[in-house]
Design a protein around this motif. Structure first.
Motif, PDB file in Angstrom:
ATOM      1  N   TYR A  23      41.187  34.402  23.188  1.00  0.00           N
ATOM      2  CA  TYR A  23      41.983  35.230  24.087  1.00  0.00           C
ATOM      3  C   TYR A  23      41.506  36.675  24.018  1.00  0.00           C
ATOM      4  O   TYR A  23      41.453  37.246  22.943  1.00  0.00           O
ATOM      5  N   PRO A  24      41.174  37.266  25.157  1.00  0.00           N
ATOM      6  CA  PRO A  24      40.766  38.667  25.119  1.00  0.00           C
ATOM      7  C   PRO A  24      41.963  39.582  24.842  1.00  0.00           C
ATOM      8  O   PRO A  24      43.108  39.211  25.090  1.00  0.00           O
ATOM      9  N   ALA A  25      41.668  40.775  24.338  1.00  0.00           N
ATOM     10  CA  ALA A  25      42.724  41.742  24.049  1.00  0.00           C
ATOM     11  C   ALA A  25      43.277  42.342  25.341  1.00  0.00           C
ATOM     12  O   ALA A  25      44.352  42.946  25.343  1.00  0.00           O
ATOM     13  N   GLY A  26      42.542  42.183  26.433  1.00  0.00           N
ATOM     14  CA  GLY A  26      43.000  42.694  27.718  1.00  0.00           C
ATOM     15  C   GLY A  26      42.183  42.050  28.813  1.00  0.00           C
ATOM     16  O   GLY A  26      41.118  41.491  28.558  1.00  0.00           O
ATOM     17  N   ASP A  27      42.719  42.100  30.021  1.00  0.00           N
ATOM     18  CA  ASP A  27      42.102  41.374  31.136  1.00  0.00           C
ATOM     19  C   ASP A  27      42.051  42.341  32.321  1.00  0.00           C
ATOM     20  O   ASP A  27      43.084  42.700  32.872  1.00  0.00           O
ATOM     21  N   PHE A  28      40.869  42.835  32.652  1.00  0.00           N
ATOM     22  CA  PHE A  28      40.729  43.817  33.727  1.00  0.00           C
ATOM     23  C   PHE A  28      40.143  43.142  34.960  1.00  0.00           C
ATOM     24  O   PHE A  28      39.209  42.345  34.842  1.00  0.00           O
ATOM     25  N   GLY A  44      36.186  47.553  18.763  1.00  0.00           N
ATOM     26  CA  GLY A  44      36.143  46.304  18.005  1.00  0.00           C
ATOM     27  C   GLY A  44      36.789  45.143  18.747  1.00  0.00           C
ATOM     28  O   GLY A  44      36.591  43.990  18.392  1.00  0.00           O
ATOM     29  N   LYS A  45      37.581  45.431  19.767  1.00  0.00           N
ATOM     30  CA  LYS A  45      38.254  44.335  20.470  1.00  0.00           C
ATOM     31  C   LYS A  45      37.429  43.853  21.673  1.00  0.00           C
ATOM     32  O   LYS A  45      36.560  44.565  22.163  1.00  0.00           O
ATOM     33  N   THR A  46      37.778  42.653  22.112  1.00  0.00           N
ATOM     34  CA  THR A  46      37.042  42.027  23.207  1.00  0.00           C
ATOM     35  C   THR A  46      37.929  41.958  24.449  1.00  0.00           C
ATOM     36  O   THR A  46      39.087  41.544  24.361  1.00  0.00           O
ATOM     37  N   TYR A  47      37.384  42.367  25.569  1.00  0.00           N
ATOM     38  CA  TYR A  47      38.133  42.421  26.825  1.00  0.00           C
ATOM     39  C   TYR A  47      37.450  41.565  27.879  1.00  0.00           C
ATOM     40  O   TYR A  47      36.229  41.407  27.869  1.00  0.00           O
ATOM     41  N   LEU A  78      32.985  36.591  39.160  1.00  0.00           N
ATOM     42  CA  LEU A  78      32.636  36.083  37.836  1.00  0.00           C
ATOM     43  C   LEU A  78      33.496  36.793  36.800  1.00  0.00           C
ATOM     44  O   LEU A  78      34.129  37.804  37.086  1.00  0.00           O
ATOM     45  N   ALA A  79      33.507  36.237  35.590  1.00  0.00           N
ATOM     46  CA  ALA A  79      34.269  36.862  34.506  1.00  0.00           C
ATOM     47  C   ALA A  79      33.384  36.963  33.279  1.00  0.00           C
ATOM     48  O   ALA A  79      32.675  36.015  32.928  1.00  0.00           O
ATOM     49  N   VAL A  80      33.420  38.131  32.644  1.00  0.00           N
ATOM     50  CA  VAL A  80      32.630  38.362  31.430  1.00  0.00           C
ATOM     51  C   VAL A  80      33.556  38.845  30.313  1.00  0.00           C
ATOM     52  O   VAL A  80      34.627  39.387  30.575  1.00  0.00           O
ATOM     53  N   LEU A  81      33.104  38.625  29.080  1.00  0.00           N
ATOM     54  CA  LEU A  81      33.786  39.198  27.929  1.00  0.00           C
ATOM     55  C   LEU A  81      32.923  40.317  27.383  1.00  0.00           C
ATOM     56  O   LEU A  81      31.697  40.179  27.292  1.00  0.00           O
ATOM     57  N   VAL A  82      33.562  41.416  27.059  1.00  0.00           N
ATOM     58  CA  VAL A  82      32.831  42.575  26.538  1.00  0.00           C
ATOM     59  C   VAL A  82      33.508  43.001  25.244  1.00  0.00           C
ATOM     60  O   VAL A  82      34.723  43.251  25.220  1.00  0.00           O
TER      61      VAL A  82
END
Ligand SMILES: *[C@@H]1O[C@H](CO)[C@@H](O)[C@H](O)[C@H]1NC(C)=O
Ligand SMILES: *[C@@H]1O[C@H](CO)[C@@H](O)[C@H](O)[C@H]1NC(C)=O
Length: 528
Positions: free
Chosen positions: A152-157, A203-206, A254-258
């Motif tokens: 689960y990402p820390a946030g979803d933009f 450090g978190k992934t979005y 598309l969706a990416v994790l950063v």
């Protein structure tokens, strides 16, 4: 027995949607408004006073009942880009399936996010309304019983990115009507603005859900100092590779994790092609930044680098919207029942620029094709005007429909002999994008297809002077628009409809006509 159950459901009036799944009700009012986007005030299209429109966030299988009220001075429709509308092309929201909603009137869409997951959009399908706004994000989240193949990402933009004109949609339309192509855009917007800031913690992934909502410009997306892990492309969970940048063509999502693994400061988000925009991604707790936004070296990507093509693959072991793994359907082992080759071109017809598919330039009918088909109204469309192979003859104009049998398995080759990139979209479906190549396609190119783990998506790019091959399982009955996602091209004729048909009229194949259907053209006076 089955027939009886379905008949009963129809009587209860719930045949449009699955009674088991929750319903969500929306009322959206479409108006004009004024916004200063590129520093000068201009007219835009608002939905519930928002530009872009509201983010529609649903869960797989949710039923959506959305009353759209048109307060513009022109007829209006929204289409749900990538929503498959299973058995339900009645709700597709394009002029071949729906009468446009007249000014000061409304239509209630009823559809289900059946078995879908991922990042999509909606936008106006009428005239050049898309040039003024009215578009928005449509995110379908997974049901709790279905695990997703990433943490689960820390946030979803959500980032809706697209080219933008200061010119009004009516002026752009007049220009197309007079036979001129769309002019060069004046800028590129993210979420309706020239500058947006997204904040996150180090450090978190979005997650970033990126869609190209523009009219005609492909862009290359990157985030300064960060790599992006591509996880989803229009509902396909992909093998998760890292990218420095990604091309997003018109109509694609598309969706990416950063992971924000760099020291806190401002990092620029760049969506470039012909543009360079100072969009920033801000890490929280940054020291105040006083430097002026600066442009990154655009180093425009070569068209073929970082593209989502054969190098992106389906993750065969991950779940999609349904619990069974996607790879359980061995599309590569099925012999296509038909091969269709579609060549786009720009032609002059009666001295005016038109765009064609296999020599035919589509013109809308006043009567939606779907209604003409249902009520057996003759003279609305023709099923022999467009052929499944490029024609050598002079360009013609027609309301062109190509017949396809329900359960056909099609190989479609998009042959682009022009020197601009193309973006092709099919409503009601997604398809396996199995091959890309330069020059002319021929049957030997099939040896290069990815027949194992190609992506499925609803919109594919075709590079200049190149071809793209897709496979489509024609399992969704209805009247479906196959079109250029580049809006000026579709407006001037680069589109047609696939009539996916079974001679037996059955509610197992297709829902019944909605009771609130709008009637127009030759369908006025018929009763649903
Ligand atoms: C228009 O909205 C009303 C509710 O305000 C609704 O009852 C009606 O069905 C809508 N019209 C259509 C064609 O969906
Ligand atoms: C594919 O999905 C599975 C299941 O969610 C996951 O464990 C795996 O890491 C994914 N593989 C790749 C290469 O992305």
């Amino acid at each position: 027995m089955l027939q009886w159950v379905i008949g009963l459901l129809a009587l209860l009036g719930v045949s449009q949607v699955d009674a088991e799944d929750p319903y969500f009700y929306y009322t959206w009012t479409v108006t004009y408004g004024t916004r200063s986007i590129l520093r000068v005030p201009q007219q835009v299209i608002l939905i519930n006073d928002q530009f872009p429109g509201p983010k529609l966030e649903v869960v797989t299988n949710n039923n959506i009942v959305l009353n759209l009220i048109n307060k513009l001075d022109q007829p209006f429709l929204l289409t749900w880009n990538g929503i498959k509308q299973r058995k339900n092309s009645w709700q597709d929201g394009v002029l071949g399936t729906n009468c446009p909603i007249p000014p000061n009137s409304n239509y209630t869409y009823k559809f289900q996010a059946k078995d879908q997951i991922g990042s999509y959009t909606y936008f106006p399908s009428t005239l050049l309304h898309k040039a003024a706004g009215g578009f928005g994000a449509l995110n379908i989240y997974h049901r709790s019983v279905i695990p997703i193949p990433y943490g689960y990402p820390a946030g979803d933009f959500t980032l809706l990115i697209g080219d933008w004109y200061k010119t009004s949609h009516k002026t752009l339309q007049q220009s197309l009507d007079s036979g001129k192509p769309l002019p060069f855009p004046d800028g590129v917007l993210i979420n309706g603005q020239t500058q947006s800031t997204f904040s996150g913690e180090q450090g978190k992934t979005y997650m970033f859900r990126i869609s190209n909502v523009g009219l005609s410009t492909s862009f290359n997306f990157r985030i300064q100092g960060h790599t992006m892990k591509l996880v989803e492309v229009e509902g396909s969970h992909v093998v998760q590779n890292l990218y420095d940048s990604l091309d997003v063509h018109v109509g694609q999502s598309l969706a990416v994790l950063v992971t924000l693994n760099q020291p806190p400061k401002d990092y620029y988000i760049v969506a470039s092609k012909d543009f360079r925009g100072p969009f920033s991604l801000q890490l929280q707790c940054c020291t105040t930044q006083t430097h002026k936004p600066r442009f990154l070296d655009p180093c425009l990507q070569l068209l073929h680098s970082n593209f989502i093509g054969q190098c992106s693959r389906w993750n065969l072991t991950s779940n999609a919207a349904r619990p069974n793994p996607q790879g359980s359907f061995h599309y590569g082992k099925i012999t296509p029942t038909k091969t269709i080759i579609l060549a786009n071109s720009a032609s002059f017809i009666n001295g005016k620029l038109r765009y064609t598919v296999n020599g035919v330039s589509y013109v809308n009918s006043d009567t939606p094709l779907k209604l003409a088909d249902y009520f057996n109204i003759p003279g609305v469309f023709t099923m022999d005007s467009i052929q499944g192979l490029p024609s050598g003859g002079a360009a013609t104009v027609a309301t062109s429909v190509m017949p396809v049998s329900l359960h056909d398995f099609l190989e479609v080759v998009f042959q682009n002999n022009e020197n601009t990139p193309q973006s092709w979209h099919l409503d009601g479906y997604d398809f396996w994008v199995v091959g890309f190549g330069s020059g002319q396609w021929n049957p030997h190119k099939r040896k290069t297809y990815n027949l194992v783990d190609a992506l499925t998506r609803h919109t594919t790019q075709v590079y200049p002077n190149s071809w793209t091959a897709v496979l489509i399982s024609m399992d969704n009955q209805g009247m479906w628009n196959l079109r250029s996602a580049a809006w000026g091209r579709q407006y001037l004729g680069q589109q047609f409809y696939l009539r996916v048909f079974d001679p037996v009229r059955s509610l197992t194949n297709e829902y019944d006509i909605p009771s609130n259907v709008l009637l127009c053209g030759k369908a006025v006076g018929f009763h649903p």
